[in-house]
Scaffold this active site. Sequence first.
Site, PDB file in Angstrom:
ATOM      1  N   PRO A 217       1.063  -1.436   0.359  1.00 17.67           N
ATOM      2  CA  PRO A 217       0.002   0.085  -0.296  1.00 17.67           C
ATOM      3  C   PRO A 217       0.655   1.554  -0.299  1.00 17.67           C
ATOM      4  O   PRO A 217       0.094   2.112   0.173  1.00 17.67           O
ATOM      5  CB  PRO A 217      -1.208   0.072   1.200  1.00 17.67           C
ATOM      6  CG  PRO A 217      -0.424  -1.201   2.170  1.00 17.67           C
ATOM      7  CD  PRO A 217       0.784  -2.089   1.260  1.00 17.67           C
ATOM      8  N   GLY A 218       2.027   1.234  -0.023  1.00 13.57           N
ATOM      9  CA  GLY A 218       2.433   2.719  -0.286  1.00 13.57           C
ATOM     10  C   GLY A 218       3.842   2.828   1.015  1.00 13.57           C
ATOM     11  O   GLY A 218       3.834   4.197   0.921  1.00 13.57           O
ATOM     12  N   GLY A 219       4.745   1.850   1.966  1.00 13.50           N
ATOM     13  CA  GLY A 219       4.924   2.679   3.729  1.00 13.50           C
ATOM     14  C   GLY A 219       6.176   2.661   2.595  1.00 13.50           C
ATOM     15  O   GLY A 219       7.241   3.727   3.018  1.00 13.50           O
ATOM     16  N   ASP A 235       2.201  -1.947  -8.841  1.00 15.66           N
ATOM     17  CA  ASP A 235       2.064  -2.673  -8.112  1.00 15.66           C
ATOM     18  C   ASP A 235       0.527  -2.278  -8.369  1.00 15.66           C
ATOM     19  O   ASP A 235      -0.647  -1.869  -9.076  1.00 15.66           O
ATOM     20  CB  ASP A 235       1.865  -2.103  -6.387  1.00 15.66           C
ATOM     21  CG  ASP A 235       1.608  -3.424  -5.609  1.00 15.66           C
ATOM     22  OD1 ASP A 235       0.599  -4.010  -5.886  1.00 15.66           O
ATOM     23  OD2 ASP A 235       2.251  -3.626  -5.079  1.00 15.66           O
ATOM     24  N   ASP A 272       9.454  -4.728  -2.726  1.00 17.84           N
ATOM     25  CA  ASP A 272       9.825  -5.418  -1.420  1.00 17.84           C
ATOM     26  C   ASP A 272       8.018  -6.585  -2.149  1.00 17.84           C
ATOM     27  O   ASP A 272       7.129  -6.359  -1.328  1.00 17.84           O
ATOM     28  CB  ASP A 272       9.201  -4.879  -0.451  1.00 17.84           C
ATOM     29  CG  ASP A 272       8.993  -5.146   0.670  1.00 17.84           C
ATOM     30  OD1 ASP A 272       9.480  -6.740   0.787  1.00 17.84           O
ATOM     31  OD2 ASP A 272       8.038  -4.586   1.002  1.00 17.84           O
ATOM     32  N   LYS A 302      12.543 -12.970  -0.226  1.00 16.87           N
ATOM     33  CA  LYS A 302      11.744 -14.381   0.823  1.00 16.87           C
ATOM     34  C   LYS A 302      12.241 -15.619   0.536  1.00 16.87           C
ATOM     35  O   LYS A 302      12.865 -16.074  -0.141  1.00 16.87           O
ATOM     36  CB  LYS A 302      10.889 -14.796   0.102  1.00 16.87           C
ATOM     37  CG  LYS A 302       9.237 -14.541   1.601  1.00 16.87           C
ATOM     38  CD  LYS A 302       7.868 -14.691   1.322  1.00 16.87           C
ATOM     39  CE  LYS A 302       6.666 -15.054   1.682  1.00 16.87           C
ATOM     40  NZ  LYS A 302       6.847 -14.194   2.845  1.00 16.87           N
TER      41      LYS A 302
HETATM   42  C1  LIG Z   1       4.403  -7.192   0.788  1.00 15.49           C
HETATM   43  S1  LIG Z   1       3.936  -6.360   0.177  1.00 15.49           S
HETATM   44  C2  LIG Z   1       4.597  -4.480  -0.201  1.00 15.49           C
HETATM   45  C3  LIG Z   1       4.633  -3.202   0.565  1.00 15.49           C
HETATM   46  C4  LIG Z   1       5.269  -2.267   0.323  1.00 15.49           C
HETATM   47  N1  LIG Z   1       6.688  -1.999   0.471  1.00 15.49           N
HETATM   48  C5  LIG Z   1       4.683  -1.256   1.323  1.00 15.49           C
HETATM   49  O1  LIG Z   1       6.190  -0.799   2.168  1.00 15.49           O
HETATM   50  O2  LIG Z   1       3.627  -0.815   1.472  1.00 15.49           O
HETATM   51  C6  LIG Z   1       4.235  -7.246  -1.770  1.00 15.49           C
HETATM   52  C7  LIG Z   1       3.146  -5.983  -2.624  1.00 15.49           C
HETATM   53  O3  LIG Z   1       3.626  -6.838  -4.085  1.00 15.49           O
HETATM   54  C8  LIG Z   1       2.714  -6.531  -4.993  1.00 15.49           C
HETATM   55  N2  LIG Z   1       3.371  -8.046  -6.202  1.00 15.49           N
HETATM   56  C9  LIG Z   1       3.099  -9.182  -5.776  1.00 15.49           C
HETATM   57  N3  LIG Z   1       3.334  -9.012  -7.705  1.00 15.49           N
HETATM   58  C10 LIG Z   1       3.674  -8.235  -7.484  1.00 15.49           C
HETATM   59  C11 LIG Z   1       4.412  -8.225  -9.790  1.00 15.49           C
HETATM   60  N4  LIG Z   1       3.699  -9.404 -10.416  1.00 15.49           N
HETATM   61  N5  LIG Z   1       4.009  -7.109 -10.245  1.00 15.49           N
HETATM   62  C12 LIG Z   1       3.709  -5.792  -8.843  1.00 15.49           C
HETATM   63  N6  LIG Z   1       3.927  -5.781  -8.163  1.00 15.49           N
HETATM   64  C13 LIG Z   1       3.690  -7.324  -7.149  1.00 15.49           C
HETATM   65  C14 LIG Z   1       1.276  -7.144  -4.257  1.00 15.49           C
HETATM   66  O4  LIG Z   1       1.087  -6.946  -4.957  1.00 15.49           O
HETATM   67  C15 LIG Z   1       2.151  -6.323  -2.848  1.00 15.49           C
HETATM   68  O5  LIG Z   1       1.117  -4.803  -2.473  1.00 15.49           O
END
Ligand SMILES: C[S@@+](CC[C@H](N)C(=O)[O-])C[C@H]1O[C@@H](n2cnc3c(N)ncnc32)[C@H](O)[C@@H]1O
Length: 345
Positions: A217-219, A235, A272, A302
């Site tokens: 969500p954008g942290g 995303d 991330d 991961k």
């Molecule tokens: C752990 S969260 C990221 C949290 C983010 N760093 C923050 O600070 O709020 C992982 C994100 O990766 C996105 N994601 C997973 N696969 C993706 C892809 N192929 N392309 C773009 N985003 C992807 C997911 O939708 C999810 O929102």
Amino acid sequence: METATLTSSFIGTSNRGFALYAQDEVRRLIPGTKCTELSDQEVFLMQCPISREEVIARFGAEEPIFVRHLHPVDATTELNRQESDLHRLAALVSREWSFRTGERLAIQVRKQDRLELPYSPAQVREALTDKLEQLFQIEPVPREAERIVSVYVTADTAYVGLSAPSDNLSDWAGGAVRFQREEDQISRAKFKLLEAEQEFGLDLAAFSNGLDIGAAPGGWTSLLLERGLRVTAIDPGDMHPSLVKHPKLTIYRRNARDVQFPPQSFDLLVCDMSWSPLQMAKLLIPLLDALRTGGTAIVTLKLMHGKPFQTVKDTSRTLAPYLELVRAKQLFHNRDEVTLFLIKR
Ligand SMILES: C[S@@+](CC[C@H](N)C(=O)[O-])C[C@H]1O[C@@H](n2cnc3c(N)ncnc32)[C@H](O)[C@@H]1O
């Protein structure tokens, strides 16, 4: 002729559940070290066949991934789990060392998990602080100390050491890095990037154009914006409403495999995605052309199958034609992950 054998002991700490990997690192770095677990897959005693200085030098030369914190054990004392332990510990510390008037001293006290005691770690810290203030007029500080007195309390023994903060891998007690949670903070994930900035000695404000892959969500995006960067966030998920109209933010609500940017567009790439490392690397590689030569990448990896060293090795090998691995570290705010710091070739 008799030869002196110089040995040393340390308390080592990893993230919970990762102590066995941390101990593997210790034994690889210092063959012959005996490790004994003190707290549930997190804290262990290291008995090393080399001197204290040599142990510190080896950790300084080769930063571990999973050992989060170290402190030397210069003295131990038996404990009775009674109030009198406080006096005994204060007496030990004041007998063992002397301190300069006005020395900025941090006193860090931890105890074994689930150990019931008639006093708290904070009370131990207070007892030591009172004694050392009275005897040496030290200046007690929580951080940015000149030296740190570390105490680790188990059911029957206290392990005590005095060291420079730089000898401990982290100057936070046990390497548990604490950031203040902000009222409007978008996600806890923000702490990971804040900690990476500290741990890798980065100045995020020195970058101008950041690409955030898996941004919602954008942290992380919010931290980069706070640091003054122009940010491109990718995303398919929703970014937090407080960010969407930010003048320095461009959002692509798409899968990362469906976006493309001109070469050398960004000087910072962060990712991330919380995906399998292999999938993540496959997705990342086509986007790396957009990162400037010499640019920085921060990527969370991961750990999927219980082979973390192999996972780091395989991923960095896959990325090696494009990115040079500077460091891999399991941060305090990582869960089943490690964070990679890489530089674009
Ligand atoms: C752990 S969260 C990221 C949290 C983010 N760093 C923050 O600070 O709020 C992982 C994100 O990766 C996105 N994601 C997973 N696969 C993706 C892809 N192929 N392309 C773009 N985003 C992807 C997911 O939708 C999810 O929102």
